[in-house]
Design a protein around this motif. Structure first.
Motif, PDB file in Angstrom:
ATOM      1  N   UNK A 150      -1.452  -3.945 -19.832  1.00  0.00           N
ATOM      2  CA  UNK A 150      -2.022  -2.778 -19.159  1.00  0.00           C
ATOM      3  C   UNK A 150      -0.930  -2.037 -18.397  1.00  0.00           C
ATOM      4  N   UNK A 151      -1.093  -0.717 -18.270  1.00  0.00           N
ATOM      5  CA  UNK A 151      -0.167   0.069 -17.467  1.00  0.00           C
ATOM      6  C   UNK A 151      -0.467  -0.176 -15.995  1.00  0.00           C
ATOM      7  N   UNK A 152       0.489  -0.766 -15.282  1.00  0.00           N
ATOM      8  CA  UNK A 152       0.290  -1.138 -13.883  1.00  0.00           C
ATOM      9  C   UNK A 152       1.252  -0.333 -13.004  1.00  0.00           C
ATOM     10  N   UNK A 153       0.716   0.217 -11.930  1.00  0.00           N
ATOM     11  CA  UNK A 153       1.524   0.922 -10.943  1.00  0.00           C
ATOM     12  C   UNK A 153       1.548   0.100  -9.656  1.00  0.00           C
ATOM     13  N   UNK A 154       2.739  -0.173  -9.152  1.00  0.00           N
ATOM     14  CA  UNK A 154       2.892  -0.887  -7.892  1.00  0.00           C
ATOM     15  C   UNK A 154       2.909   0.156  -6.777  1.00  0.00           C
ATOM     16  N   UNK A 155       2.006   0.029  -5.820  1.00  0.00           N
ATOM     17  CA  UNK A 155       1.837   1.065  -4.796  1.00  0.00           C
ATOM     18  C   UNK A 155       1.959   0.503  -3.380  1.00  0.00           C
ATOM     19  N   UNK A 156       2.425   1.365  -2.508  1.00  0.00           N
ATOM     20  CA  UNK A 156       2.476   1.131  -1.059  1.00  0.00           C
ATOM     21  C   UNK A 156       1.442   2.062  -0.446  1.00  0.00           C
ATOM     22  N   UNK A 157       0.406   1.507   0.155  1.00  0.00           N
ATOM     23  CA  UNK A 157      -0.679   2.319   0.715  1.00  0.00           C
ATOM     24  C   UNK A 157      -0.677   2.217   2.232  1.00  0.00           C
ATOM     25  N   UNK A 158      -0.815   3.359   2.890  1.00  0.00           N
ATOM     26  CA  UNK A 158      -0.811   3.424   4.350  1.00  0.00           C
ATOM     27  C   UNK A 158      -2.173   3.929   4.828  1.00  0.00           C
ATOM     28  N   UNK A 159      -2.754   3.235   5.786  1.00  0.00           N
ATOM     29  CA  UNK A 159      -4.017   3.669   6.380  1.00  0.00           C
ATOM     30  C   UNK A 159      -3.749   4.408   7.687  1.00  0.00           C
ATOM     31  N   UNK A 160      -4.754   5.103   8.170  1.00  0.00           N
ATOM     32  CA  UNK A 160      -4.621   5.833   9.432  1.00  0.00           C
ATOM     33  C   UNK A 160      -4.331   4.865  10.577  1.00  0.00           C
ATOM     34  N   UNK A 161      -3.569   5.336  11.561  1.00  0.00           N
ATOM     35  CA  UNK A 161      -3.191   4.485  12.671  1.00  0.00           C
ATOM     36  C   UNK A 161      -4.309   4.263  13.673  1.00  0.00           C
ATOM     37  N   UNK A 162      -4.294   3.107  14.311  1.00  0.00           N
ATOM     38  CA  UNK A 162      -5.232   2.799  15.394  1.00  0.00           C
ATOM     39  C   UNK A 162      -4.430   2.320  16.604  1.00  0.00           C
ATOM     40  N   UNK A 163      -5.054   2.369  17.767  1.00  0.00           N
ATOM     41  CA  UNK A 163      -4.382   1.965  19.000  1.00  0.00           C
ATOM     42  C   UNK A 163      -5.102   0.786  19.652  1.00  0.00           C
TER      43      UNK A 163
END
Length: 258
Positions: free
Chosen positions: A90-103
């Motif tokens: 299968x065609x696989x993409x390795x990804x870096x995902x960032x979520x919104x910041x919290x405090x």
């Protein structure tokens, strides 16, 4: 008038809040000043490999080394991570995902996910590479030349990775170093090509505008924005322009192999 204060952590001195704040702020301010005009993207690291659990195993693991990303004015650091893998063929993409910041009371936290997906990167995701792996094969990164960086199977494809750069994302330094070596190994290359090749070897990352200006001028095209795929195709076209000649020692010459 301004004072620049460097904290001194001397034996017998009381640890002060101001000293810790100065220690905290220095790398953040330095990174902010140095990367203020840079586009979001990959900075360093994220080498990808595949570890097979054995010839009879139905699965293995994709290992992603530690890395750094420039994102919304912050340098985000990750640790090495191993992700179970069994999606062969299968065609696989390795990804870096960032979520919104919290405090919290003590930290500003961004959730970071390294993931494998069958598809293109989505919102707030950066591609780290892609591949289509056959069962029992190794994930190959020993490219022979630029054209060899993108094959149908078992090759880690870095041609679409968005690297952070001044005033715009740029392409992987791995590709540009390979391009620079191929140009400089060919005695038929022009001085213009050789000068850009030296820049690729000596000054990663090469800015997007510098890269686009070179490609458009070299190929006689009007200046315009190009996608990563279009940049990659033009780099291949340039390395193929020289064909097979005879070098100064009388030997048959062609594109370099590394």
């Amino acid at each position: 008038m301004q004072n620049y204060a460097e904290p001194l952590f001397s034996k017998g001195r009381v640890l002060k809040r101001e000293s810790l704040e100065a220690l905290r702020d220095f790398p953040l301010r330095l990174a902010g000043l140095g990367l203020a005009d840079w586009a979001d993207g990959i900075l360093y690291g994220f080498d990808i490999s595949y570890e097979d659990e054995g010839p009879e195993s139905e699965s293995g693991a994709v290992v992603i080394d530690a890395g750094a990303v420039w994102y919304q004015g912050q340098v985000l650091l990750t640790h090495k991570e191993s992700i179970p893998f069994r999606a062969f063929e299968q065609q696989i993409t390795v990804c870096f995902k960032v979520s919104a910041g919290t405090h919290t009371e003590d930290f500003h936290i961004r959730q970071i996910e390294l993931r494998l997906k069958n598809g293109e990167p989505g919102h707030a995701e950066f591609e780290l590479g892609r591949f289509r792996l056959s069962k029992g094969a190794r994930l190959r990164k020993d490219y022979r030349d630029l054209r060899d960086c993108r094959t149908a199977y078992n090759t880690l494809d870095l041609t679409l990775v968005p690297y952070a750069g001044p005033f715009g994302v740029t392409v992987s330094p791995v590709l540009l170093r390979m391009f620079g070596k191929m140009i400089l190994e060919n005695t038929r290359a022009s001085d213009f090509d050789a000068q850009f090749a030296l820049l690729c070897l000596n000054h990663p990352p090469v800015s997007r505008e510098c890269l686009l200006r070179y490609l458009c001028r070299r190929l006689g095209e009007p200046f315009r924005q190009l996608s990563h795929s279009e940049i990659y195709e033009r780099l291949i076209r340039i390395t193929g322009d020289f064909g097979h000649g005879i070098d100064k020692n009388g030997r048959k010459e062609g594109p370099a192999v590394f």
